[in-house]
Design an enzyme around this catalytic site. Structure first.
Site, PDB file in Angstrom:
ATOM      1  N   GLU A  53       0.869  -1.174   0.000  1.00  0.00           N
ATOM      2  CA  GLU A  53       0.000   0.000   0.000  1.00  0.00           C
ATOM      3  C   GLU A  53       0.907   1.224   0.000  1.00  0.00           C
ATOM      4  O   GLU A  53       1.782   1.342   0.866  1.00  0.00           O
ATOM      5  CB  GLU A  53      -0.864  -0.019   1.272  1.00  0.00           C
ATOM      6  CG  GLU A  53      -1.939   1.014   1.230  1.00  0.00           C
ATOM      7  CD  GLU A  53      -2.725   1.129   2.523  1.00  0.00           C
ATOM      8  OE1 GLU A  53      -2.469   0.362   3.468  1.00  0.00           O
ATOM      9  OE2 GLU A  53      -3.583   2.011   2.576  1.00  0.00           O
ATOM     10  N   ARG A 100       5.190 -13.102   9.358  1.00  0.00           N
ATOM     11  CA  ARG A 100       5.858 -11.808   9.200  1.00  0.00           C
ATOM     12  C   ARG A 100       7.265 -11.899   9.746  1.00  0.00           C
ATOM     13  O   ARG A 100       7.532 -12.693  10.656  1.00  0.00           O
ATOM     14  CB  ARG A 100       5.121 -10.724  10.003  1.00  0.00           C
ATOM     15  CG  ARG A 100       3.804 -10.328   9.454  1.00  0.00           C
ATOM     16  CD  ARG A 100       3.149  -9.340  10.396  1.00  0.00           C
ATOM     17  NE  ARG A 100       3.645  -7.981  10.203  1.00  0.00           N
ATOM     18  CZ  ARG A 100       3.100  -7.126   9.346  1.00  0.00           C
ATOM     19  NH1 ARG A 100       2.074  -7.475   8.607  1.00  0.00           N
ATOM     20  NH2 ARG A 100       3.585  -5.911   9.237  1.00  0.00           N
ATOM     21  N   LYS A 118       4.287   1.030  10.218  1.00  0.00           N
ATOM     22  CA  LYS A 118       4.422   2.232   9.396  1.00  0.00           C
ATOM     23  C   LYS A 118       4.023   3.475  10.187  1.00  0.00           C
ATOM     24  O   LYS A 118       4.598   4.542  10.011  1.00  0.00           O
ATOM     25  CB  LYS A 118       3.526   2.131   8.169  1.00  0.00           C
ATOM     26  CG  LYS A 118       4.104   1.287   7.050  1.00  0.00           C
ATOM     27  CD  LYS A 118       3.178   1.360   5.847  1.00  0.00           C
ATOM     28  CE  LYS A 118       3.523   0.306   4.821  1.00  0.00           C
ATOM     29  NZ  LYS A 118       2.412   0.034   3.912  1.00  0.00           N
TER      30      LYS A 118
HETATM   31  P1  ATP Z   1       0.903  -1.654   7.711  1.00  0.00           P
HETATM   32  O1  ATP Z   1       2.105  -1.395   8.581  1.00  0.00           O
HETATM   33  O2  ATP Z   1       0.181  -0.436   7.267  1.00  0.00           O
HETATM   34  O3  ATP Z   1       0.049  -2.822   8.148  1.00  0.00           O
HETATM   35  P2  ATP Z   1       2.200  -3.418   5.932  1.00  0.00           P
HETATM   36  O4  ATP Z   1       3.523  -3.392   6.619  1.00  0.00           O
HETATM   37  O5  ATP Z   1       1.340  -4.613   6.039  1.00  0.00           O
HETATM   38  O6  ATP Z   1       1.421  -2.133   6.328  1.00  0.00           O
HETATM   39  P3  ATP Z   1       1.748  -3.417   3.096  1.00  0.00           P
HETATM   40  O7  ATP Z   1       2.053  -2.314   2.188  1.00  0.00           O
HETATM   41  O8  ATP Z   1       0.333  -3.783   3.298  1.00  0.00           O
HETATM   42  O9  ATP Z   1       2.470  -3.045   4.425  1.00  0.00           O
HETATM   43  O10 ATP Z   1       2.583  -4.710   2.765  1.00  0.00           O
HETATM   44  C1  ATP Z   1       2.843  -5.217   1.488  1.00  0.00           C
HETATM   45  C2  ATP Z   1       3.153  -6.676   1.579  1.00  0.00           C
HETATM   46  O11 ATP Z   1       4.261  -6.898   2.439  1.00  0.00           O
HETATM   47  C3  ATP Z   1       1.993  -7.465   2.143  1.00  0.00           C
HETATM   48  O12 ATP Z   1       1.814  -8.615   1.359  1.00  0.00           O
HETATM   49  C4  ATP Z   1       2.427  -7.829   3.529  1.00  0.00           C
HETATM   50  O13 ATP Z   1       1.910  -9.073   3.894  1.00  0.00           O
HETATM   51  C5  ATP Z   1       3.953  -7.860   3.406  1.00  0.00           C
HETATM   52  N1  ATP Z   1       4.594  -7.515   4.680  1.00  0.00           N
HETATM   53  C6  ATP Z   1       4.396  -6.406   5.416  1.00  0.00           C
HETATM   54  N2  ATP Z   1       5.117  -6.444   6.549  1.00  0.00           N
HETATM   55  C7  ATP Z   1       5.811  -7.612   6.546  1.00  0.00           C
HETATM   56  C8  ATP Z   1       6.731  -8.249   7.439  1.00  0.00           C
HETATM   57  N3  ATP Z   1       7.093  -7.687   8.594  1.00  0.00           N
HETATM   58  N4  ATP Z   1       7.233  -9.448   7.089  1.00  0.00           N
HETATM   59  C9  ATP Z   1       6.889 -10.022   5.930  1.00  0.00           C
HETATM   60  N5  ATP Z   1       6.030  -9.484   5.040  1.00  0.00           N
HETATM   61  C10 ATP Z   1       5.489  -8.295   5.331  1.00  0.00           C
END
Ligand code: ATP
Ligand code: MG
Length: 617
Positions: free
Chosen positions: A78, A321, A331
């Protein structure tokens, strides 16, 4: 009118998701909890074994069974902030798996929430993905599909699978029920198809204020999975969008937009993190009910836009994650650190953003090695920061050329050399890698050495310079201090001594045994440099833990950045921005991506030579 949906989270939060994780339940490969154990052999490189996690296993089976002819994935950030280290795992998974199996991966900006998004983030995301060494098949936006999503919603209404609901956000919550109690049907659930179509078209035409109505899926208010209790598919939001301007007063909800975007792009494996596990039934519901593959009329708007599509029935697979201690990865918190001036910028080298760690001197190869060693599992865990740092040390030890730099300079005059004496010495760039070649280092009568390589009254076990003692000057011979010059306050300001003429490189005396070797730079030739000594941003393992009433702001490490005026050998100053070095005996450094110039060098410390935190903690 209060908003119907703005208060209920559109995307699942990672925190909530953790409640669903049952460690050790069947089918969940274990992941070490706070891992400090030595890492298994590298999963990257020519002769390293290929990663064999459960997702790659599924992909392999799908290819060999002929279920899919090729693998198509997407990375769907996003654009509401910068990517962080955690995203490196998702990028390595989405792009990495596609590449390993000869498929492709789209970069899709999941831009369904216009008020929080900005094109600045889009550019940074693209930069980060390329920096990690990946390239996308197509760059897409969820907003490319707004027309398709709209037509699909009309189809759902016509099928009796969606309805326009007038409940307020608060009422929706009341009707939703709880984990233990079923929900109740909305009083608007049985509206006629004609009325629903009419209202939805008027929502789209902008007739109603924000939050006045929603379009909801008609699934099951008694479903055990709350995500299936008639979830919202569309909300009213009169907001300008960075791609579509003011075309749309309604925006699709995440689950709906995400599943159908995957289907439109022909994605075979939709890989995401565990917090989406409970959303999978809704994901499948959307894909099945809309059934793009058999309804080409729904994707007709894309043909007009020149966007190729190939409808698929994508399969969502979740993985854990990546969490690392001594840092924060939300974020929202990262944004607050920048906005409140607690760090300088999003790419401050202390930030866990990919832009930040890149500036800090992390390399794509170290990051990929790190995530590939951890692999993928179904169980969330916390990885020790030192594992990340050790991977960087390992990568830089193997690849970074060596240079000499003095961070806390003390003048050392070799009085037996003639005034104005200078010469050029040849040094190898890397002790274990001849292919890195050699360089010239100027040597002269006056040197800079480190203040803490000299002690008038040495502690026990001291191997460095003392009055009257010998020391090897790296690559230049053996020296001795005869005279210690002090200022009025008694501080040592200069050493004067002798260079053993029989000990020069290549001479018999060069092999004479002395206790220690120190680095140096020629005072006449060295280039003044700004060196930024970075350390961890937080000084506790779990800065997110606020149970004691303290927040992550209370745990900022006051010593996370120290700036010193140093001297570097001329060859170091010539570095291009982002050139990595080991400054001998000090640590690994990188020429700052933004500020470094050969006539005004700036180096960032990426990581110290050895871990100093394990003993601290
Ligand atoms: P927010 O902090 O707003 O929840 P987010 O970190 O989930 O955002 P996105 O832009 O939705 O960020 O993430 C893009 C992709 O990265 C998604 O498929 C999410 O599952 C993956 N992602 C985000 N954070 C992690 C993490 N810590 N480890 C592995 N994958 C991640
Ligand atoms: Mg998210």
């Amino acid at each position: 009118m209060p908003s119907n949906v703005n208060q209920c989270p559109d995307r699942p939060s990672a925190k909530l998701a953790n409640h669903h994780i049952t460690p050790g339940s069947p089918g969940r490969p274990p992941e070490p909890n706070v891992s400090t154990a030595p890492a298994p052999p590298a999963a990257e490189g020519a002769d390293a074994p290929r990663p064999t996690d459960f997702i790659r296993q599924i992909v392999r089976e799908d290819l060999s069974s002929g279920r899919h002819g090729s693998i198509k994935t997407r990375f769907p950030p996003e654009p509401n902030g910068f990517l962080h280290i955690g995203h490196a795992r998702a990028i390595w998974t989405d792009f990495g798996i596609a590449a390993e199996f000869g498929g492709w991966c789209n970069l899709r900006l999941d831009d369904t929430n216009p008020v929080k998004e900005d094109p600045v983030y889009v550019e940074a995301i693209k930069d980060d993905v390329r920096w990690l060494g990946y390239d996308w098949h197509d760059l897409r936006h969820a907003s490319d599909y707004f027309e398709v999503l709209y037509l699909a919603a009309e189809k759902l209404i016509a099928q009796g699978d969606a309805f326009v609901c007038d409940l307020t956000a608060e009422q929706v919550r009341e009707y939703r029920g709880s984990l233990t109690e079923p929900g109740r049907n909305s009083p608007y659930r049985d509206r006629s198809i004609e009325e629903n179509l009419d209202l939805f078209r008027r929502m789209r035409a902008g007739e109603f204020p924000d939050g006045a109505r929603t379009l909801r899926a008609k699934i099951d208010m008694a479903a055990g999975n709350i995500n299936l209790r008639d979830p919202a598919l569309y909300r009213i939001k009169h907001a300008e969008h960075h791609q579509t301007g003011n075309d749309w007063p309604i925006y699709p909800m995440y689950d709906y937009a995400h599943s159908l975007s995957d289907a439109v792009e022909g994605i075979t494996h939709s890989l995401c993190t565990l917090e989406f596990e409970d959303h999978r039934p809704l994901y499948d519901w959307c894909v099945d009910k809309v059934d793009l593959a058999h309804h080409p009329e729904l994707v007709a708007p894309l043909t007009g836009k020149g966007l190729p599509f190939e409808a698929s029935k994508p399969r969502q697979i979740e993985f854990s994650r990546l969490n690392i201690n001594y840092t924060v990865m939300s974020k929202r918190k990262l944004m607050a650190l920048v906005q409140d001036g607690l760090v300088e910028s999003w790419d401050d080298p202390r930030m866990p953003s990919l832009q930040g760690i890149r500036r800090r001197g992390y390399t794509p190869s170290a990051l990929k090695l790190f995530v590939s060693r951890l692999g993928l599992s179904k169980q969330n865990s916390m990885i020790d920061f030192s594992v990340l740092e050790n991977t960087l040390r390992e990568d830089l030890d193997a690849h970074a050329p060596r240079r000499m730099a003095v961070l806390a300079p003390l003048k050392f005059v070799l009085t037996n050399l003639p005034e104005g004496h200078t010469e050029t010495l040849r040094f190898s760039n890397h002790p274990k890698d001849e292919t890195q070649g050699e360089r010239d280092i100027p040597f002269s009568r006056e040197l800079w050495i480190e203040q803490d390589d000299f002690a008038e009254v040495p502690p026990k076990g001291w191997k460095r310079l003392v009055p009257g003692g010998d020391i090897r000057l790296r690559g230049a011979g053996i020296a001795r201090v005869d005279e210690v010059i002090k200022d009025a306050d008694g501080n040592v300001v200069e050493l004067r001594g002798w260079l053993d003429p029989e000990s020069r490189p290549g001479m018999v005396g060069a092999d004479r045994k002395v206790k220690g070797t120190i680095h140096w730079v020629s005072a006449q030739h060295a280039v003044p440099a700004e060196v930024r000594l970075y350390d961890r941003l937080f000084n506790v393992p779990d800065p997110d833990d606020d149970t004691d009433g303290k927040t992550y702001r209370d745990h900022l490490n006051p010593d996370s950045r120290t700036i010193v005026r140093a001297y570097v050998e001329p060859a170091a100053a010539l570095a291009a921005p982002e050139q990595h070095y080991q400054f001998e005996r000090i640590g690994y450094f990188v020429a700052d991506r933004r500020d470094h110039r050969s006539d005004a060098p700036v180096f960032n410390r990426s990581v110290t030579l050895r871990d100093t935190w394990t003993t601290k903690a």
